[in-house]
Design a protein around this motif. Structure first.
Motif, PDB file in Angstrom:
ATOM      1  N   ARG A  33       0.868  -1.175   0.000  1.00 47.50           N
ATOM      2  CA  ARG A  33       0.000   0.000   0.000  1.00 47.50           C
ATOM      3  C   ARG A  33       0.906   1.226   0.000  1.00 47.50           C
ATOM      4  NH1 ARG A  33      -3.272   2.847   4.894  1.00 47.50           N
ATOM      5  NH2 ARG A  33      -4.354   4.370   3.611  1.00 47.50           N
ATOM      6  N   ALA A  35       1.141   5.140   0.727  1.00 48.59           N
ATOM      7  CA  ALA A  35       0.409   6.165   1.467  1.00 48.59           C
ATOM      8  C   ALA A  35       1.414   7.233   1.926  1.00 48.59           C
ATOM      9  CB  ALA A  35      -0.342   5.541   2.639  1.00 48.59           C
ATOM     10  N   LYS A  78      -6.426  -0.746   5.375  1.00 56.57           N
ATOM     11  CA  LYS A  78      -5.824   0.536   5.737  1.00 56.57           C
ATOM     12  C   LYS A  78      -5.734   0.629   7.253  1.00 56.57           C
ATOM     13  CE  LYS A  78      -7.786   2.621   1.634  1.00 56.57           C
ATOM     14  NZ  LYS A  78      -8.761   3.590   1.107  1.00 56.57           N
TER      15      LYS A  78
END
Length: 184
Positions: A33, A35, A78
């Motif tokens: 991921r 971010a 998340k």
């Protein structure tokens, strides 16, 4: 920079994170991921070329659910933390430092895969994860007077999963690229 002056500053950058450890068997897995993280730091001189650098960071971590097949009900995982790295810095040469130390994280929010209780009712995803996360950070930084740049890898050592919901053992693993500004 020699470890001679107390410094405070702000920093932020890109996270590339994944959940390591147990994964789903077969053709599904956890992917990275991408971010961000943002926060403040202080650099406290110790002796010679050593200093301590505590930080307070908001860090968006977790994983994407990937692999060969997509599965209904599984989304990107998340996990957003308030992280407190406490790093020992060694100033190798003017401007260049190595850093190592623990990272303590508190889970602020969790969004992603749908979680169900024993009766089949959907529950708050945050309940499926432990509030406390512990890791080890290893990195390098470079200082151009007030501007700083760095690379860091945070290796999770604690299980992020709540044992009441799964027997899987997963850890946060985060690669960070960051820039900052120091108020001398």
């Amino acid at each position: 920079m020699q470890a001679q002056e107390l410094r405070f500053g702000i920093k932020g950058g890109v996270n590339v994170s994944t959940l390591g450890g147990d994964s789903y068997d077969g053709l599904v897995s956890f992917d990275s991921r991408t971010a961000y993280h943002v926060g403040i730091f202080a650099e406290i001189p110790l002796m010679m070329k050593f200093s301590i650098q505590p930080e307070l960071l908001y860090s968006a971590q977790g994983s994407q659910f990937g692999g060969f097949f997509s599965v209904d009900g599984f989304d990107d995982q998340k996990l957003d933390y308030l992280n407190v790295p406490v790093l020992v810095k060694y100033n190798i040469i003017a401007g260049l430092s190595a850093e190592l130390g623990p990272v303590f994280g508190y889970l602020i929010s969790a969004d992603g895969e749908r979680i169900f209780d024993d009766e089949g009712l959907e529950i708050d995803n945050k309940e499926a994860f432990n509030d406390l996360d512990i890791g080890i950070a290893l990195g390098v930084s470079y200082s151009l007077k007030s501007f700083l740049f760095g690379l860091r890898y945070n290796k999770g050592i604690s299980n992020v999963n709540n044992d009441e919901f799964t027997s899987n053992k997963n850890q946060n693993n985060v690669f960070q690229i960051w820039a900052g500004y120091s108020f001398l």
